[in-house]
Design a protein around this motif. Structure first.
Motif, mmCIF file in Angstrom:
data_model
loop_
_atom_site.group_PDB
_atom_site.id
_atom_site.type_symbol
_atom_site.label_atom_id
_atom_site.label_comp_id
_atom_site.label_asym_id
_atom_site.label_seq_id
_atom_site.Cartn_x
_atom_site.Cartn_y
_atom_site.Cartn_z
ATOM 1 N N VAL A 27 -30.095 0.549 20.036
ATOM 2 C CA VAL A 27 -29.737 1.956 19.782
ATOM 3 C C VAL A 27 -28.267 2.048 19.394
ATOM 4 N N VAL A 28 -27.998 2.838 18.349
ATOM 5 C CA VAL A 28 -26.610 3.143 17.979
ATOM 6 C C VAL A 28 -26.396 4.647 18.168
ATOM 7 N N CYS A 29 -25.453 5.015 19.037
ATOM 8 C CA CYS A 29 -25.078 6.433 19.193
ATOM 9 C C CYS A 29 -23.802 6.642 18.408
ATOM 10 N N VAL A 30 -23.821 7.588 17.491
ATOM 11 C CA VAL A 30 -22.603 7.898 16.745
ATOM 12 C C VAL A 30 -21.989 9.140 17.381
ATOM 13 N N GLY A 31 -20.816 8.970 18.001
ATOM 14 C CA GLY A 31 -20.167 10.070 18.712
ATOM 15 C C GLY A 31 -20.118 9.789 20.203
ATOM 16 N N GLY A 32 -18.899 9.727 20.726
ATOM 17 C CA GLY A 32 -18.716 9.479 22.165
ATOM 18 C C GLY A 32 -18.342 10.733 22.903
ATOM 19 N N GLY A 33 -19.043 11.855 22.603
ATOM 20 C CA GLY A 33 -18.892 13.095 23.368
ATOM 21 C C GLY A 33 -19.886 13.064 24.530
ATOM 22 N N PRO A 34 -20.061 14.208 25.219
ATOM 23 C CA PRO A 34 -20.974 14.235 26.369
ATOM 24 C C PRO A 34 -22.396 13.788 26.007
ATOM 25 N N ALA A 35 -22.913 14.226 24.846
ATOM 26 C CA ALA A 35 -24.306 13.912 24.488
ATOM 27 C C ALA A 35 -24.497 12.407 24.306
ATOM 28 N N GLY A 36 -23.643 11.789 23.475
ATOM 29 C CA GLY A 36 -23.806 10.361 23.157
ATOM 30 C C GLY A 36 -23.597 9.478 24.380
ATOM 31 N N LEU A 37 -22.557 9.790 25.158
ATOM 32 C CA LEU A 37 -22.262 8.944 26.328
ATOM 33 C C LEU A 37 -23.352 9.067 27.385
ATOM 34 N N TYR A 38 -23.808 10.309 27.634
ATOM 35 C CA TYR A 38 -24.802 10.467 28.705
ATOM 36 C C TYR A 38 -26.137 9.841 28.300
ATOM 37 N N LEU A 39 -26.498 9.965 27.030
ATOM 38 C CA LEU A 39 -27.740 9.315 26.582
ATOM 39 C C LEU A 39 -27.647 7.808 26.795
#
Ligand SMILES: Cc1cc2nc3c(=O)[nH]c(=O)nc-3n(C[C@H](O)[C@H](O)[C@H](O)COP(=O)(O)OP(=O)(O)OC[C@H]3O[C@@H](n4cnc5c(N)ncnc54)[C@H](O)[C@@H]3O)c2cc1C
Length: 422
Positions: free
Chosen positions: A3-15
């Motif tokens: 998995v690649v999450c683009v964006g280290g805001g609350p949504a990306g980090l918590y996922l």
């Protein structure tokens, strides 16, 4: 799964935390374009239910969030020299900086790879099983396929600036000021031992009339400090480095998407939807999106089914919140309709601003009905039933009704100053 999450805001980090907890063998990378520890915005609010829910999904990060939050029980409004107080539900505030620090540390400890200063656009996405666009309201991944996603934005009329202050409020505090160019108001709440958030808002005529559109950096802040000196007790306002340390003014963009996924790319948090800041829900919704997406991926090994379930679940949960956010934004845009009421009534209707019924009933009559309804469960049910009916009737007449009417119904919704009506 990779998995690649683009964006280290609350949504990306918590996922990334939830997926790693579900299966430590998942290979997860979060790409964040900004350096670690640098973030926009100040404190954000949330309510007890969120903390309880986070405890169910990752007790460790939930405990840390709780420990680093501050809380209050009172709402206070300053209007025409009078102060109205109301004891309400417990609200919480946490610095955005601290929130991200806690989530990043937890993600790292679980084995998530965090790559800072790595902006990703569509062309640069590595080959992977799932790409999560958690890159916020201006999402480059979504914009690249805007037609597919059916992205629509509606820009609000009022101007706002999200500021910090060294004044530590002891409650959720509103101040409304009348100037020669119209009303300007601010709302503040604490988020740490030495800081509060302070959001300032006004109509565009007031903004230009006061010269806030032209006053840059320190001058703009000095003007606001002077206007709100009473509520700030002479404390400083703090702006953004990106705006020369001054106030960065914007008009809020409400964003929706017709669909939330495209092949192995899925939208989450502000990249998928935004709700007006006056209901203080965006971070909560971003975290709840992460919970729903992780749950759907666990329940369905087949990706399209998992993404469809995630979208179905979250769209349904969002409907009442989006409706509340729309009415809340309109309440502030129609402030002159309410601001001349006696302060107690005005504050009560401020707490009811998400109501679909309020714009269609004379404010004084609404206030009286609300007081009577407060004493009768049957009347409260009738009011909840009537609100969406009146609103959708008006909408059907006024618009070509492209979308289904949204029902505020009996949903549990917590505005910043919940239940101030008494
Ligand atoms: C004035 C104001 C007040 C608010 N107050 C509250 C509140 O009290 N309570 C609340 O719950 N919510 C509040 N919100 C909303 C909240 O800030 C957002 O809803 C929330 O931050 C959304 O989280 P997110 O992770 O989806 O997006 P974001 O927090 O925006 O994170 C997205 C991340 O992606 C990164 N990024 C962007 N593009 C790229 C790229 N190409 N490559 C890599 N990284 C990228 C960004 O740098 C950012 O770190 C407020 C918003 C505003 C404007």
């Amino acid at each position: 799964m990779k998995v690649v999450c683009v964006g280290g805001g609350p949504a990306g980090l918590y996922l990334s935390i939830l997926l790693k907890r579900q299966d430590p063998s998942h290979d997860i990378t979060v790409h964040e374009r900004d350096p670690e520890g640098s973030t926009y915005g100040w404190g954000v609010t949330y309510w007890r239910e969120l903390l309880d829910r986070l405890h169910e999904h990752d007790p460790q990060s939930a405990r840390a969030l709780g420990e680093h939050s501050v809380s209050w029980h009172e709402g206070v409004a300053h209007l025409r020299g009078l102060t109205t107080r109301h004891h309400g539900d417990q609200g919480f505030g946490i610095g955005r900086h601290r929130l991200l620090e806690i989530l990043a540390a937890r993600a790292r400890a679980l084995g998530v790879r965090l790559e800072y200063e790595r902006g990703i656009t569509d062309g640069a996405v590595p080959d992977t099983d799932l790409v999560v666009a958690a890159d916020g309201v201006h999402s480059a991944l979504r914009t690249r396929h805007a037609r597919h996603f059916g992205t629509e934005t509606r820009t609000g009329r009022n101007r706002y600036a999200w500021l910090g202050t060294t004044k530590v409020f002891d409650s959720f505090t509103f101040a409304f000021l009348e100037t020669g160019h119209g009303w300007i108001w601010c709302y503040g709440y604490p988020y740490g031992p030495d800081r509060s958030t302070c959001v300032v808002e006004c109509a565009p005529e007031t903004w230009t009339g006061l010269g806030l559109d032209r006053a840059g950096g320190a001058d703009g802040l000095a003007l606001l400090e002077e206007l709100f000196a009473g509520v700030l007790d002479g404390h400083r306002l703090i702006g953004r480095e990106a705006a020369d340390g001054g106030a960065q003014w914007s008009a809020f963009r409400t964003l929706t998407n017709r669909t939330w996924s495209r092949e192995n790319l899925v939208l989450i948090g502000d990249a998928a939807h935004t709700t007006h800041y006056s209901i203080g829900a965006g971070t909560t919704l971003a975290l709840e999106d992460a919970v729903a997406l992780a749950g759907a991926l666990r329940a369905h090994p087949v990706l399209p089914q998992a993404l469809a379930r995630y979208e179905r679940e979250r769209r349904a949960a969002l409907l009442p919140v989006q409706s509340a956010a729309r009415y809340s934004a309109q309440w502030y845009e129609n402030l002159p309709r309410y601001v001349h009421l006696p302060p107690r009534q005005m504050f009560a209707l401020l707490g009811q601003r998400h109501s679909p019924l309020l714009p269609h009933v004379p404010p004084r009559l609404y206030y009286r009905l609300d007081r009577v309804a407060g004493q009768s469960a049957a009347l409260r049910r009738f009011k909840r039933w009537l609100g969406p009916k009146v609103a959708s009737g008006v909408h059907t007449r006024m618009l070509s009704a492209r979308t289904r009417p949204e029902h505020h119904g009996g949903a549990r919704f917590r505005p910043w100053s919940s239940r101030v009506a008494d």
